[in-house]
Design a protein around this motif. Sequence first.
Motif, PDB file in Angstrom:
ATOM      1  N   ALA A 285     -28.185  72.678 -52.154  1.00 24.56           N
ATOM      2  CA  ALA A 285     -28.066  71.630 -51.137  1.00 24.56           C
ATOM      3  C   ALA A 285     -26.694  70.976 -51.211  1.00 24.56           C
ATOM      4  N   HIS A 286     -26.176  70.801 -52.411  1.00 26.65           N
ATOM      5  CA  HIS A 286     -24.843  70.198 -52.574  1.00 26.65           C
ATOM      6  C   HIS A 286     -23.769  71.088 -51.955  1.00 26.65           C
ATOM      7  N   LEU A 287     -23.858  72.384 -52.205  1.00 21.88           N
ATOM      8  CA  LEU A 287     -22.883  73.315 -51.619  1.00 21.88           C
ATOM      9  C   LEU A 287     -22.984  73.344 -50.096  1.00 21.88           C
ATOM     10  N   GLU A 288     -24.203  73.286 -49.575  1.00 27.03           N
ATOM     11  CA  GLU A 288     -24.383  73.259 -48.120  1.00 27.03           C
ATOM     12  C   GLU A 288     -23.791  71.987 -47.527  1.00 27.03           C
TER      13      GLU A 288
ATOM     14  N   HIS B 214     -20.095  72.378 -47.324  1.00 30.70           N
ATOM     15  CA  HIS B 214     -19.755  73.255 -46.199  1.00 30.70           C
ATOM     16  C   HIS B 214     -19.850  72.494 -44.870  1.00 30.70           C
ATOM     17  N   ILE B 215     -20.898  71.725 -44.702  1.00 32.76           N
ATOM     18  CA  ILE B 215     -21.081  70.957 -43.460  1.00 32.76           C
ATOM     19  C   ILE B 215     -19.967  69.929 -43.310  1.00 32.76           C
ATOM     20  N   ARG B 216     -19.609  69.262 -44.399  1.00 33.29           N
ATOM     21  CA  ARG B 216     -18.517  68.272 -44.328  1.00 33.29           C
ATOM     22  C   ARG B 216     -17.205  68.937 -43.926  1.00 33.29           C
ATOM     23  N   ARG B 217     -16.948  70.106 -44.491  1.00 33.52           N
ATOM     24  CA  ARG B 217     -15.713  70.825 -44.162  1.00 33.52           C
ATOM     25  C   ARG B 217     -15.704  71.219 -42.685  1.00 33.52           C
TER      26      ARG B 217
END
Length: 144
Positions: free
Chosen positions: A22-25, A28-31
Amino acid sequence: MQAATKSLKTVLKVKKHQENKAHLELIHIRREKQEKSDALDRLHEEKDGALVESIRALRTRATELQVNRAFVQKLTGQIQKQKKLVHEMQTKEDTKRDELVEKTQAKKMVEKLNERRVAELSKEHERKEQRLIDVLAQRVRLEY
């Protein structure tokens, strides 16, 4: 008892994996949201430049003004679409952040359960040892 501790460790491992995913997702969404926001900023700059050029070119022919106006309208439409995309990404980010918080809380809960279970096993082990020591002490007293 050991099976319960092993089971908690397995659940904890899964919860940690889910939290990391979830942290990696979320990253990715923030980027992706930042990229869309940057594109929106570029569109605004392009529109502002076109409007400035339009003002400077007031003495030009009517056809050039129409072309410039159509270009500005096109940019305005693109800006609206980009604003919508940025808003959608913000919503995704908020949702993913909430999901991450939930997964972190679930992981912490399992960690606490595991710690309690380990403490319980340790106390039980100490009680058994103490009973054994007491039995041995009684036997020693009875022999003397």
